[in-house]
Design a protein around this motif. Structure first.
Motif, short mmCIF file in Angstrom:
data_model
loop_
_atom_site.label_atom_id
_atom_site.label_comp_id
_atom_site.label_asym_id
_atom_site.label_seq_id
_atom_site.Cartn_x
_atom_site.Cartn_y
_atom_site.Cartn_z
N UNK A 180 -14.17 -25.34 -28.97
CA UNK A 180 -13.60 -24.97 -30.32
C UNK A 180 -12.27 -25.52 -30.17
N UNK A 181 -11.39 -25.33 -29.25
CA UNK A 181 -9.98 -25.80 -29.02
C UNK A 181 -9.93 -27.39 -29.06
N UNK A 182 -10.95 -28.34 -28.69
CA UNK A 182 -11.05 -29.63 -28.65
C UNK A 182 -11.14 -29.80 -30.14
N UNK A 183 -11.71 -29.00 -30.93
CA UNK A 183 -12.14 -29.54 -32.30
C UNK A 183 -10.66 -29.01 -33.05
N UNK A 184 -9.77 -28.46 -32.57
CA UNK A 184 -8.54 -27.98 -33.34
C UNK A 184 -8.21 -26.53 -33.43
N UNK A 185 -9.16 -25.77 -33.05
CA UNK A 185 -8.95 -24.26 -33.25
C UNK A 185 -7.87 -23.82 -32.36
N UNK A 186 -7.15 -22.91 -33.15
CA UNK A 186 -6.05 -22.03 -32.37
C UNK A 186 -6.84 -20.83 -31.69
N UNK A 187 -6.04 -20.10 -31.02
CA UNK A 187 -6.47 -18.89 -30.48
C UNK A 187 -6.84 -17.90 -31.28
N UNK A 188 -6.47 -17.65 -32.35
CA UNK A 188 -7.07 -16.82 -33.61
C UNK A 188 -8.11 -17.63 -34.16
N UNK A 189 -8.15 -18.79 -34.31
CA UNK A 189 -9.45 -19.42 -34.86
C UNK A 189 -10.53 -19.22 -33.87
N UNK A 190 -10.21 -19.26 -32.42
CA UNK A 190 -11.60 -19.02 -31.55
C UNK A 190 -11.99 -17.66 -31.57
N UNK A 191 -10.76 -16.96 -31.89
CA UNK A 191 -11.51 -15.25 -32.11
C UNK A 191 -12.23 -15.21 -33.27
N UNK A 192 -11.57 -15.68 -34.47
CA UNK A 192 -12.24 -15.51 -35.77
C UNK A 192 -13.44 -16.13 -36.13
N UNK A 193 -13.63 -17.29 -35.60
CA UNK A 193 -14.76 -18.27 -35.84
C UNK A 193 -15.73 -18.32 -34.86
N UNK A 194 -15.23 -17.95 -33.56
CA UNK A 194 -16.32 -17.98 -32.55
C UNK A 194 -16.76 -16.72 -32.32
N UNK A 195 -15.74 -15.79 -31.79
CA UNK A 195 -16.08 -14.52 -31.03
C UNK A 195 -16.55 -13.47 -31.93
N UNK A 196 -15.90 -13.51 -33.00
CA UNK A 196 -16.41 -12.29 -34.12
C UNK A 196 -17.97 -12.28 -34.45
N UNK A 197 -18.39 -13.63 -34.88
CA UNK A 197 -19.69 -13.75 -35.24
C UNK A 197 -20.61 -13.44 -34.19
N UNK A 198 -20.32 -13.67 -32.94
CA UNK A 198 -21.24 -13.52 -31.74
C UNK A 198 -21.13 -12.06 -31.22
N UNK A 199 -20.33 -11.41 -31.69
CA UNK A 199 -20.16 -10.01 -30.88
C UNK A 199 -20.31 -9.02 -32.09
N UNK A 200 -21.17 -9.53 -33.33
CA UNK A 200 -21.38 -8.58 -34.55
C UNK A 200 -22.11 -7.47 -33.85
N UNK A 201 -23.21 -7.50 -32.86
CA UNK A 201 -23.95 -6.11 -32.42
C UNK A 201 -22.95 -5.00 -31.98
N UNK A 202 -21.90 -5.61 -31.26
CA UNK A 202 -21.06 -4.72 -30.38
C UNK A 202 -20.01 -4.17 -31.52
N UNK A 203 -19.49 -5.07 -32.53
CA UNK A 203 -18.83 -4.26 -33.42
C UNK A 203 -19.55 -3.40 -34.13
N UNK A 204 -20.66 -3.75 -34.84
CA UNK A 204 -21.58 -2.50 -35.50
C UNK A 204 -21.98 -1.17 -34.50
N UNK A 205 -22.22 -1.63 -33.14
CA UNK A 205 -22.27 -0.33 -32.34
C UNK A 205 -20.87 0.42 -32.28
#
Length: 285
Positions: A180-205
């Protein structure tokens, strides 16, 4: 014959296993069933016929009497208050805990291990330890008799939820971050675009746990709320019990049964994600 014998033993074992599970489930659910069925009994016969689960004479008056509330406030006011406090506190707990967990799991900074240890130590502190200093602090802020003490603290992360989200994030390969960083994502972009969708089960929990804990909380509203029109459901239910006179147990059980519905519906809708989130399985496939 040997094969039939083994098959028969397996069937008997399954019957015994399921019978035991059903019996254990009944024992665990019996207090709740007793409360629900007692809400349909006449107040005077609730404890005289306590040994009987089903009421002899069904009545719905308890629900009408309970919904009338007290001090000029019907019970819908208390539902609205609880929903307002619980929703804002849950949103804050889920959002802030995810951000903090991302910092611990993916960002290297000086003293991260120390701060993580300090956070974990807070899990060992019961609320009673910080209750008095916290009350004095909020009193100086002028927050007493408002909803702020019940909402604002949860916007700064909860140790259990941070740990849960962090464990889930650590199961996600760091190669995704690097790509994601190679594609130009910032730290916030990694969190928002990568992490949040993948940890949705944990967020719902975390959302389910936070909602249930805030919905049933009694001690914090007892400390900070003094006006009846601001009471949450837990406080309102207590008002039906009056040790100095006759308590309206039927109305209390009726409103208590209704108060279980939001948490039950939430759990039924998202129990799949709850199991997946607790298991912290991370990526699949």
């Amino acid at each position: 014959m040997a094969q039939l014998g083994v098959s028969g033993k397996r069937k008997i074992g399954r019957v015994i296993y399921h019978t035991f599970c059903l019996a254990l489930c009944y024992v665990m659910l019996y207090p709740m069933l007793w409360m629900v069925f007692s809400s349909f009994k006449e107040t005077g016969s609730i404890f005289t016929s306590a040994a009987k689960l089903l009421p002899e004479n069904w009545t719905f008056e308890n629900y009408g009497n309970g919904w009338k509330g007290f001090s000029g406030n019907h019970f819908g006011v208390f539902f609205k208050n609880s929903l307002f406090v619980t929703t804002l506190a849950t949103v804050g707990a889920v959002a802030s805990s995810a951000v903090i967990a991302f910092g611990f799991a993916r960002i290297r900074f000086f003293g991260s291990r120390v701060w993580f240890a300090c956070m974990m130590i807070t899990l060992m502190l019961p609320f009673q330890v910080i209750m008095v200093p916290q009350f004095l602090m909020f009193q100086k802020f002028g927050w007493n008799n408002t909803y702020l003490p019940l909402i604002v603290p949860y916007w700064f992360g909860q140790a259990f939820f941070i740990f849960l989200d962090m464990q889930f994030m650590q199961g996600i390969p760091t190669e995704l971050d690097e790509a994601a960083r190679i594609d130009g994502c910032s730290t916030f972009g990694v969190f928002y675009r990568i992490m949040l969708p993948l940890i949705s089960p944990a967020l719902i929990t975390t959302a389910i746990f936070s909602f249930i804990w805030r919905w049933e909380d009694f001690l914090a509203p007892l400390l900070y709320l003094s006006r009846p029109e601001t009471y949450t459901i837990s406080m309102a239910l207590k008002m039906f019990s009056d040790p100095s006179s006759q308590s309206d147990w039927g109305a209390m059980f009726a409103m208590a049964a209704l108060s279980l519905l939001p948490a039950f519906i939430l759990f039924a809708m998202f129990q799949k994600y709850l199991v997946e989130g607790v298991a912290t399985s991370g990526l699949k496939g």
